[in-house]
Scaffold this motif. Structure first.
Motif, PDB file in Angstrom:
ATOM      1  N   TYR A  22      48.845  -0.198 107.558  1.00 51.85           N
ATOM      2  CA  TYR A  22      48.833  -0.635 106.160  1.00 51.85           C
ATOM      3  C   TYR A  22      47.644   0.013 105.443  1.00 51.85           C
ATOM      4  CZ  TYR A  22      52.236  -4.247 107.381  1.00 51.85           C
ATOM      5  OH  TYR A  22      53.362  -4.913 107.793  1.00 51.85           O
ATOM      6  N   THR A  23      47.801   0.248 104.146  1.00 50.86           N
ATOM      7  CA  THR A  23      46.731   0.773 103.312  1.00 50.86           C
ATOM      8  C   THR A  23      46.186  -0.348 102.446  1.00 50.86           C
ATOM      9  OG1 THR A  23      47.703   2.986 103.256  1.00 50.86           O
ATOM     10  CG2 THR A  23      46.113   2.443 101.526  1.00 50.86           C
ATOM     11  N   ILE A  24      44.898  -0.621 102.545  1.00 49.35           N
ATOM     12  CA  ILE A  24      44.258  -1.688 101.789  1.00 49.35           C
ATOM     13  C   ILE A  24      43.492  -1.036 100.636  1.00 49.35           C
ATOM     14  CG2 ILE A  24      42.852  -3.771 101.942  1.00 49.35           C
ATOM     15  CD1 ILE A  24      45.185  -3.573 104.013  1.00 49.35           C
ATOM     16  N   ALA A  25      43.759  -1.487  99.399  1.00 49.69           N
ATOM     17  CA  ALA A  25      43.177  -0.885  98.199  1.00 49.69           C
ATOM     18  C   ALA A  25      42.212  -1.859  97.534  1.00 49.69           C
ATOM     19  CB  ALA A  25      44.273  -0.484  97.216  1.00 49.69           C
ATOM     20  N   LYS A  26      41.005  -1.362  97.205  1.00 48.70           N
ATOM     21  CA  LYS A  26      39.951  -2.190  96.621  1.00 48.70           C
ATOM     22  C   LYS A  26      39.254  -1.432  95.494  1.00 48.70           C
ATOM     23  CE  LYS A  26      38.853  -5.610  98.331  1.00 48.70           C
ATOM     24  NZ  LYS A  26      39.333  -6.998  98.110  1.00 48.70           N
ATOM     25  N   THR A  27      38.351  -2.133  94.791  1.00 46.28           N
ATOM     26  CA  THR A  27      37.515  -1.503  93.775  1.00 46.28           C
ATOM     27  C   THR A  27      36.529  -0.548  94.435  1.00 46.28           C
ATOM     28  OG1 THR A  27      35.651  -3.054  93.825  1.00 46.28           O
ATOM     29  CG2 THR A  27      37.551  -3.677  92.472  1.00 46.28           C
ATOM     30  N   GLY A  28      35.813   0.208  93.601  1.00 47.89           N
ATOM     31  CA  GLY A  28      34.717   1.012  94.107  1.00 47.89           C
ATOM     32  C   GLY A  28      33.531   0.156  94.487  1.00 47.89           C
ATOM     33  N   ALA A  29      32.453   0.818  94.929  1.00 50.35           N
ATOM     34  CA  ALA A  29      31.289   0.097  95.441  1.00 50.35           C
ATOM     35  C   ALA A  29      30.384  -0.421  94.339  1.00 50.35           C
ATOM     36  CB  ALA A  29      30.501   0.990  96.393  1.00 50.35           C
ATOM     37  N   THR A  54      31.108  -9.480  92.507  1.00 47.34           N
ATOM     38  CA  THR A  54      31.814  -9.978  93.692  1.00 47.34           C
ATOM     39  C   THR A  54      33.320 -10.043  93.472  1.00 47.34           C
ATOM     40  OG1 THR A  54      31.366 -12.219  92.918  1.00 47.34           O
ATOM     41  CG2 THR A  54      29.902 -11.340  94.614  1.00 47.34           C
ATOM     42  N   LEU A  55      33.792  -9.769  92.265  1.00 46.96           N
ATOM     43  CA  LEU A  55      35.222  -9.880  91.965  1.00 46.96           C
ATOM     44  C   LEU A  55      35.979  -8.798  92.720  1.00 46.96           C
ATOM     45  CD1 LEU A  55      34.947 -10.578  88.144  1.00 46.96           C
ATOM     46  CD2 LEU A  55      34.910 -12.189  90.062  1.00 46.96           C
ATOM     47  N   THR A  56      36.944  -9.203  93.546  1.00 50.92           N
ATOM     48  CA  THR A  56      37.471  -8.247  94.515  1.00 50.92           C
ATOM     49  C   THR A  56      38.928  -8.516  94.873  1.00 50.92           C
ATOM     50  OG1 THR A  56      37.085  -7.304  96.724  1.00 50.92           O
ATOM     51  CG2 THR A  56      36.380  -9.611  96.374  1.00 50.92           C
ATOM     52  N   PRO A  57      39.853  -8.283  93.931  1.00 48.11           N
ATOM     53  CA  PRO A  57      41.275  -8.409  94.240  1.00 48.11           C
ATOM     54  C   PRO A  57      41.714  -7.328  95.229  1.00 48.11           C
ATOM     55  CG  PRO A  57      40.973  -7.368  92.110  1.00 48.11           C
ATOM     56  CD  PRO A  57      39.613  -7.801  92.569  1.00 48.11           C
ATOM     57  N   THR A  58      42.863  -7.546  95.850  1.00 47.71           N
ATOM     58  CA  THR A  58      43.351  -6.649  96.898  1.00 47.71           C
ATOM     59  C   THR A  58      44.816  -6.294  96.663  1.00 47.71           C
ATOM     60  OG1 THR A  58      41.841  -7.604  98.531  1.00 47.71           O
ATOM     61  CG2 THR A  58      43.741  -6.425  99.392  1.00 47.71           C
ATOM     62  N   LEU A  59      45.135  -5.029  96.908  1.00 55.80           N
ATOM     63  CA  LEU A  59      46.523  -4.580  96.950  1.00 55.80           C
ATOM     64  C   LEU A  59      46.755  -3.942  98.311  1.00 55.80           C
ATOM     65  CD1 LEU A  59      48.864  -4.549  94.775  1.00 55.80           C
ATOM     66  CD2 LEU A  59      48.467  -2.076  94.652  1.00 55.80           C
ATOM     67  N   VAL A  60      47.886  -4.255  98.916  1.00 52.37           N
ATOM     68  CA  VAL A  60      48.233  -3.713 100.227  1.00 52.37           C
ATOM     69  C   VAL A  60      49.492  -2.862 100.085  1.00 52.37           C
ATOM     70  CG1 VAL A  60      48.817  -4.261 102.623  1.00 52.37           C
ATOM     71  CG2 VAL A  60      47.252  -5.757 101.339  1.00 52.37           C
ATOM     72  N   LEU A  61      49.458  -1.658 100.663  1.00 51.89           N
ATOM     73  CA  LEU A  61      50.599  -0.759 100.623  1.00 51.89           C
ATOM     74  C   LEU A  61      51.092  -0.466 102.035  1.00 51.89           C
ATOM     75  CD1 LEU A  61      48.360   0.226  98.271  1.00 51.89           C
ATOM     76  CD2 LEU A  61      50.284   1.711  97.686  1.00 51.89           C
ATOM     77  N   LYS A  62      52.390  -0.228 102.140  1.00 53.19           N
ATOM     78  CA  LYS A  62      53.011   0.148 103.404  1.00 53.19           C
ATOM     79  C   LYS A  62      53.907   1.352 103.126  1.00 53.19           C
ATOM     80  CE  LYS A  62      54.477  -0.527 107.743  1.00 53.19           C
ATOM     81  NZ  LYS A  62      53.616  -0.296 108.925  1.00 53.19           N
ATOM     82  N   ASP A  63      53.667   2.450 103.814  1.00 54.86           N
ATOM     83  CA  ASP A  63      54.449   3.674 103.611  1.00 54.86           C
ATOM     84  C   ASP A  63      54.459   4.097 102.149  1.00 54.86           C
ATOM     85  OD1 ASP A  63      55.092   3.672 106.354  1.00 54.86           O
ATOM     86  OD2 ASP A  63      56.815   2.354 105.999  1.00 54.86           O
ATOM     87  N   LEU A  94      46.938  -9.776  96.514  1.00 54.32           N
ATOM     88  CA  LEU A  94      46.226 -10.870  97.162  1.00 54.32           C
ATOM     89  C   LEU A  94      44.859 -11.054  96.532  1.00 54.32           C
ATOM     90  CD1 LEU A  94      45.641 -12.728  99.739  1.00 54.32           C
ATOM     91  CD2 LEU A  94      44.835 -10.616 100.826  1.00 54.32           C
ATOM     92  N   GLY A  95      44.372 -12.290  96.528  1.00 54.93           N
ATOM     93  CA  GLY A  95      43.008 -12.517  96.076  1.00 54.93           C
ATOM     94  C   GLY A  95      42.608 -13.961  96.211  1.00 54.93           C
ATOM     95  N   SER A  96      41.314 -14.206  95.960  1.00 52.82           N
ATOM     96  CA  SER A  96      40.767 -15.554  96.037  1.00 52.82           C
ATOM     97  C   SER A  96      39.509 -15.640  95.203  1.00 52.82           C
ATOM     98  CB  SER A  96      40.418 -15.917  97.482  1.00 52.82           C
ATOM     99  OG  SER A  96      39.766 -17.182  97.536  1.00 52.82           O
TER     100      SER A  96
END
Length: 587
Positions: free
Chosen positions: A259-266, A457-466, A473-475
């Motif tokens: 799976y590919t996990i996508a996040k913001t920059g640093a 600290t705001l850090t939503p997530t997107l997950v990709l497959k193929d 996802l987020g919290s």
């Protein structure tokens, strides 16, 4: 499918989808509703980040950058001259340039399909005609009622209009904010017979250059009480509003177990989750189960290492992410994990970079409050996380949406909490306090500097497959946001849990990290766990040297997610049962 931290935001987003709007129309509608119904957890004066993918270009995750920078006059020299050792956790000196509204409007302009007036109608109605107040809103107001009465009278007028804290379920209104939204719509309507995009552009200009910016700057210029226990004037100006625009950026990604996990920059904490996954990727699956003592221990230790690097290297600066995410570096960090818990702050060594070591305070009371019997009425300032007792101080907000076409968005709005600074009476909201994440010490990648974004600290997530998005996802939860999301990813990707099972499962996180929020303390070796993790697991964690705090059975995390199976198009959604507030909906 829609899922969020409040049922009215979910319902509003779902109503947009039901009427033919896309995921971006729905997320923006729900986001503005969150400003109204969770005012203790986010507001128009705050910030937000999002990560999304479109049906037309699904293989490229994009970050929505809604983190405002420090004002032009926000220099460390000025704050030190004010007698401050830390940027306050509340008060206008902690305010970055508000960015949430412009970010939502940018997302609507570029990827939505609805008119602004229709998208904002839900929030306008709940603000003007009222909505039932949450018990947690009342509890937050109660915790700062004395502060409001004694020092922030405009906040008392807005949030205690009858001279008392509103009771759970009581109908509350915010006519001033409803009028702000009306005026933004009117600015677009007055732009002539232009396009939808031109009308949204006019609303954005009105926000940045018109009455909102002027009212906020004028009000913040008056000295008022800060969480330091002292009075200061803010430094934000109308020119700071005008100089900022939200934007889009490529996501930072890491591949884990297919799976590919996508996040913001640093400039955010997101890549620390990717670093944690890089460390954990070298372990067998039996060490990645958060419900076992071995798995929980391994996960906690990996998080400490990744978050130490966050403190040492992350910020709105040149961050060596390629090296920090490399297998060579992850292997060197992985080798530091032993059978016992570490109570040290251990950033890694990066060629050509000197790690910043923050002041490691186990407790802190500002000089102005020393001997004054507490924090001066500032209960719950900063991004509310979890107190050492396990008592929650609130957190932030989150919303996820996926539509029938495959557009998917995860967004985390925060800041501008009703307890952040005094309410601006003409606007019905206050400025945020994100600058508390910056340091007044020199040499940090996140040292306070004009025009520089605080490391959010705001850090939503997107997950990709193929190459296709499959999970948004987020919290909420400040420093815990990615820690709780990590548990979800491990349980769904490795453990085979369903989305709802992963959210329901017992949660845990480390507090053996310097906090991102005032007063920026840490608990060496600290771990907070839900009691449902089990007596045997908790006992073994303690035997390994973790300083364990039990938070209760259902206390940690406010996760939500939406899921799309790329082959069948089947949609799912899940939301957090803790607090009986989160909600998932769809059809």
């Amino acid at each position: 499918m829609s899922a969020s931290t409040h049922w009215l935001a979910t319902a509003s987003a779902q109503a947009v989808l039901e009427r033919g709007g896309n995921a971006f129309d729905a997320a923006v509608a729900g986001g503005f509703v969150l400003h109204v119904v969770e005012p203790h957890l986010n507001g128009p004066g705050g910030d937000m980040t999002g990560v999304f993918a479109t049906a037309e270009n699904p293989e490229e995750p994009v970050v929505l950058m809604g983190q405002g920078p420090a004002p032009a006059a926000a220099t460390r020299e000025h704050y030190l001259a004010e007698g401050l050792e830390l940027v306050p956790g509340a008060g206008a000196l902690a305010a970055a340039v508000p960015a949430a509204v412009d970010a939502w409007l940018l997302l609507l302009r570029e990827h939505g399909s609805w008119e602004l007036t229709d998208v904002l109608a839900f929030a306008v109605d709940y603000a003007r005609n009222g909505h039932p107040v949450l018990a947690r809103v009342g509890a937050t107001i109660e915790s700062v009622a004395e502060l409001f009465s004694d020092h922030w009278p405009t906040s008392a007028a807005q949030w205690m209009p009858q001279g008392r804290v509103p009771r759970e379920g009581e109908i509350i209104r915010n006519e001033a904010y409803a009028s702000v939204l009306d005026r933004l719509v009117d600015a677009g309507s007055g732009a002539g017979a232009g396009s939808r995009e031109e009308r949204i552009d006019a609303a954005r200009r009105e926000w940045r250059e018109g009455f909102v910016a002027q009212a906020a700057a004028d009000f913040a210029a008056a000295p008022h009480r800060h969480s330091s226990g002292t009075d200061h004037a803010g430094v934000i100006t109308a020119a700071d509003f005008a100089a900022f625009e939200a934007g889009f950026e490529p996501a930072v990604t890491f591949d884990f177990r297919g799976y590919t996990i996508a996040k913001t920059g640093a400039w955010g904490q997101g890549p620390a989750l990717l670093q944690t996954l890089a460390i954990l990727a070298g372990f067998d699956d039996d060490r990645l189960d958060p419900s076992t003592a071995l798995g929980a221990h391994t996960i906690l230790e990996a998080q400490k290492l990744a978050i130490a690097d966050r403190e040492a290297y992350y910020g709105d600066a040149q961050v060596p992410l390629d090296y920090l995410l490399s297998e060579e570096y992850a292997a060197s960090r992985r080798a530091l994990i032993t059978d016992t818990a570490s109570a040290e702050f251990r950033p890694g060594t990066v060629p050509g970079h000197t790690p910043f070591v923050p002041p490691l305070r186990t407790e802190y009371l500002p000089p102005a409050l020393a001997g004054a019997g507490g924090a001066g009425g500032f209960a719950g300032v900063g991004e509310p996380t979890v107190l050492p007792t396990g008592e929650t101080r609130g957190d932030t907000c989150h919303i996820d949406v996926v539509d029938r076409w495959g557009n998917m968005v995860s967004a985390t709005p925060s800041g501008g909490w009703l307890q952040s600074s005094p309410t601006i009476p003409e606007l019905g909201f206050c400025l945020g306090s994100r600058l508390q994440m910056t340091w007044l010490e020199e040499g940090a990648p996140s040292t306070l500097a004009p025009g520089k974004r605080p490391r959010t600290t705001l850090t939503p997530t997107l997950v990709l497959k193929d190459g296709r998005p499959v999970v948004a996802l987020g919290s909420p939860g400040g420093d815990q946001q990615d820690q709780w999301q990590l548990l979800y990813l491990l349980r769904t990707i490795v453990g085979g849990y369903t989305p709802q099972q992963a959210i329901d499962a017992p949660a845990l996180h480390t507090t053996s990290i310097p906090g991102s929020f005032w007063p920026r303390t840490w608990t060496p070796g600290g771990a907070v766990v839900e009691d449902r993790l089990g007596e045997d697991v908790i006992a073994e964690l303690e035997s390994r040297g973790h300083v364990v705090t039990r938070a209760g059975d259902w206390a940690l995390g406010r996760l939500s997610s939406v899921v799309r199976e790329p082959d069948s198009g089947l949609l799912q959604a899940a939301a957090n049962p803790r607090g009986a507030q989160g909600y998932a909906a769809g059809r």
